[in-house]
Write a protein that holds these residues in place. Structure first.
Motif, mmCIF file in Angstrom:
data_model
loop_
_atom_site.group_PDB
_atom_site.id
_atom_site.type_symbol
_atom_site.label_atom_id
_atom_site.label_comp_id
_atom_site.label_asym_id
_atom_site.label_seq_id
_atom_site.Cartn_x
_atom_site.Cartn_y
_atom_site.Cartn_z
ATOM 1 N N TYR A 168 10.379 -1.087 12.252
ATOM 2 C CA TYR A 168 11.319 0.013 12.442
ATOM 3 C C TYR A 168 12.238 0.174 11.236
ATOM 4 C CZ TYR A 168 15.165 2.724 14.429
ATOM 5 O OH TYR A 168 16.133 3.675 14.656
ATOM 6 N N LEU A 169 12.718 -0.930 10.672
ATOM 7 C CA LEU A 169 13.671 -0.889 9.572
ATOM 8 C C LEU A 169 13.018 -0.700 8.207
ATOM 9 C CD1 LEU A 169 16.117 -3.790 10.519
ATOM 10 C CD2 LEU A 169 16.554 -1.332 10.675
ATOM 11 N N GLU A 170 11.739 -0.914 8.112
ATOM 12 C CA GLU A 170 11.040 -0.882 6.823
ATOM 13 C C GLU A 170 11.367 0.388 6.024
ATOM 14 O OE1 GLU A 170 7.747 0.226 4.178
ATOM 15 O OE2 GLU A 170 8.128 1.212 6.088
ATOM 16 N N PRO A 171 11.774 0.270 4.728
ATOM 17 C CA PRO A 171 11.755 -0.925 3.868
ATOM 18 C C PRO A 171 13.128 -1.559 3.669
ATOM 19 C CG PRO A 171 11.970 0.975 2.471
ATOM 20 C CD PRO A 171 12.012 1.492 3.900
ATOM 21 N N PRO A 235 9.711 7.613 4.728
ATOM 22 C CA PRO A 235 9.131 8.385 5.833
ATOM 23 C C PRO A 235 9.752 8.134 7.205
ATOM 24 C CG PRO A 235 7.385 7.599 4.380
ATOM 25 C CD PRO A 235 8.653 6.954 3.907
ATOM 26 N N LYS A 236 10.290 6.943 7.452
ATOM 27 C CA LYS A 236 10.834 6.654 8.778
ATOM 28 C C LYS A 236 12.231 7.228 8.992
ATOM 29 C CE LYS A 236 7.831 2.719 9.385
ATOM 30 N NZ LYS A 236 7.661 1.255 9.419
ATOM 31 N N GLY A 237 12.753 7.918 7.986
ATOM 32 C CA GLY A 237 14.046 8.574 8.135
ATOM 33 C C GLY A 237 15.183 7.886 7.418
ATOM 34 N N HIS A 238 14.957 6.673 6.910
ATOM 35 C CA HIS A 238 16.000 5.970 6.182
ATOM 36 C C HIS A 238 16.151 6.573 4.778
ATOM 37 C CE1 HIS A 238 15.199 3.362 9.469
ATOM 38 N NE2 HIS A 238 14.158 2.760 8.932
ATOM 39 N N VAL A 320 21.686 5.185 4.701
ATOM 40 C CA VAL A 320 21.590 5.608 6.099
ATOM 41 C C VAL A 320 20.340 5.005 6.704
ATOM 42 C CG1 VAL A 320 21.272 7.548 7.661
ATOM 43 C CG2 VAL A 320 22.866 7.754 5.758
ATOM 44 N N ILE A 321 20.521 4.262 7.790
ATOM 45 C CA ILE A 321 19.410 3.727 8.565
ATOM 46 C C ILE A 321 19.254 4.631 9.784
ATOM 47 C CG2 ILE A 321 18.554 1.762 9.883
ATOM 48 C CD1 ILE A 321 20.188 -0.054 8.027
ATOM 49 N N PHE A 322 18.124 5.314 9.875
ATOM 50 C CA PHE A 322 17.902 6.300 10.934
ATOM 51 C C PHE A 322 18.073 5.658 12.307
ATOM 52 C CE2 PHE A 322 15.302 8.549 13.983
ATOM 53 C CZ PHE A 322 15.623 9.870 13.745
#
Length: 448
Positions: A168-171, A235-238, A320-322
């Protein structure tokens, strides 16, 4: 948490061609229907932060995290691990605890049932004589959630089948592996209710285009000029903005000097008067500061620099961590921001501010950046405030977060206007639309 070490290349956070072009409409900020979709498809799926590992050092120490109408307990086990449970007695659903503390057993205040730190029922009144289905002790267990740690934070998810925390947190874990985040000391701790939707906070921290207008005190010590800062997203929003901690050449202090940067130089044995021009002072001085810090960190007691590179000891990757966590990584500070929705009103949210500092040998005070000068020791109680036009947090007047919160209510009001249909963004605000597009993916069921 198993930490990955490879960092995939980011997308350019100033390139709108990375976007689909989803509209950012006003109803997203006030619609109860939209807020319900966020609950159903986002908040019950993602990983949340319950608190800091430093808050629960011993077995039986626990955190309580209330989110909308849900409540979760994260408790340290006898073997040092952490388990998370819904704060709901397995008898008739009573909330058992209201605030973080320490226990040997969780004691339900309604009928006296006692649950072990491991969630297993240890005692129930009349357990042997009054339960036709058999004694529930040792059989029943509190409803458990998946729980993990990273960065000195305790995380949990309500989704039993979703991705791991590492995935989830990657990277982010790999990107910030050089920062000894576990050692940071929380010196200020606020939870502030503001009259704005939670997304205002993520929008705000996804760009620095507003800085020159809203935060005139920033350019003299952080260079956020359009061609100076680096904008990145994954890509995950971060995403993050990597900002050199040097004076902007576009916004020079009146009189030509720069007391803040000069003081930083002097602290590292650099003569700020040696430079022939302001440009040399800012640009070469910044390079000289990198070299001095690498040479002198050990003798000056900055032991957290041991694993940090040149960029990390002089710059600030504002990250920012999504979807709702922001961390400003500074050489000597971590500033944690989080926005969480109000339980019933989509036009209110809670804004969390945790100012943390890395211990430095010989220092017993720290400049917390967002909350002023503080003793270098852990604060044990959260300051619960209501912004109330600024009247609720007078001690933060003039701080960057105060200036952001001053903007929140008028921004929220503007979302109701018929004159607003979609944002007309500069390229350096690309990450705002990207955040909303990833959010759309979650609430439309394309991510989980």
């Amino acid at each position: 948490m198993n930490q990955q070490t490879a960092v995939p290349p980011p997308m350019d956070g100033r390139d709108p061609s990375n976007l689909r072009g989803d509209a950012i409409t006003g109803d997203r900020y006030y619609s109860e229907e939209f807020a319900q979709r966020e609950w159903d498809h986002l908040w019950t799926k993602i990983w949340h932060i319950a608190g800091r590992t430093a808050d629960i050092p011993e077995a039986g120490d626990f955190l309580v995290h209330n989110f909308k109408k849900e409540s979760v307990i994260a408790v340290r086990q006898d073997d040092g691990s952490i388990k998370a449970f819904y704060n709901s007695c397995g008898h008739r659903g009573m909330r058992m605890v209201s605030q973080s503390s320490s226990v040997d057993e969780f004691h339900c205040p309604y009928h006296g049932w006692k649950w072990g730190k491991d969630g297993v029922l240890a005692y129930a009144q009349d357990a042997d004589v009054d339960f036709s289905r058999g004694n529930p002790c040792g059989k029943l267990k509190l409803n458990e959630l998946r729980c993990d740690t990273w960065g000195g934070f305790v995380w949990y998810t309500m989704n039993p089948d979703g991705s791991s925390l590492a995935d989830y947190l990657e990277p982010m874990p790999a990107l910030y592996r050089n920062y000894p985040m576990d050692t940071a000391v929380r010196v200020a701790w606020y939870r502030i209710e503001i009259n704005a939707n939670w997304k205002f906070v993520t929008d705000n921290f996804s760009e620095s285009y507003h800085t020159r207008t809203a935060h005139p005190q920033v350019p003299p010590w952080i260079d956020q000029d359009v061609d100076s800062a680096r904008h990145e997203m994954w890509p995950k929003g971060h995403g993050r903005t990597v900002q050199p901690m040097r004076p902007s050449l576009s916004d020079r202090p009146e009189g030509g000097g720069n007391a803040m940067f000069e003081a930083e130089m002097a602290k590292w044995d650099i003569d700020p008067k040696q430079y022939a021009s302001y440009e040399d002072f800012a640009m070469q001085g910044w390079l000289d500061l990198k070299a001095a810090k690498q040479k002198l960190w050990q003798e000056k007691g900055y032991h957290h620099y041991a694993t940090m590179n040149d960029e990390e000891i002089t710059d600030s990757p504002h990250t920012v961590i999504f979807p709702n966590v922001t961390i400003s990584f500074l050489p000597d500070n971590l500033i944690f921001f989080r926005s969480e929705p109000h339980a019933t009103d989509p036009e209110k949210c809670y804004f969390d501010l945790w100012c943390m500092a890395f211990p430095v040998e010989g220092q017993d005070e720290v400049e917390s950046i967002m909350a002023g000068r503080k003793p270098l020791r852990e604060v044990t109680e959260c300051e619960h405030r209501t912004f109330d036009g600024g009247r609720g947090i007078p001690e933060l007047v003039g701080q960057i977060v105060y200036q952001d919160m001053e903007l929140a209510e008028d921004m929220q009001a503007g979302m109701h206007s018929r004159g607003y249909t979609d944002a007309y963004l500069s390229d350096q605000e690309t990450r705002i639309r990207f955040f909303h597009e990833v959010l759309n993916d979650w609430i439309d069921g394309r991510r989980s």
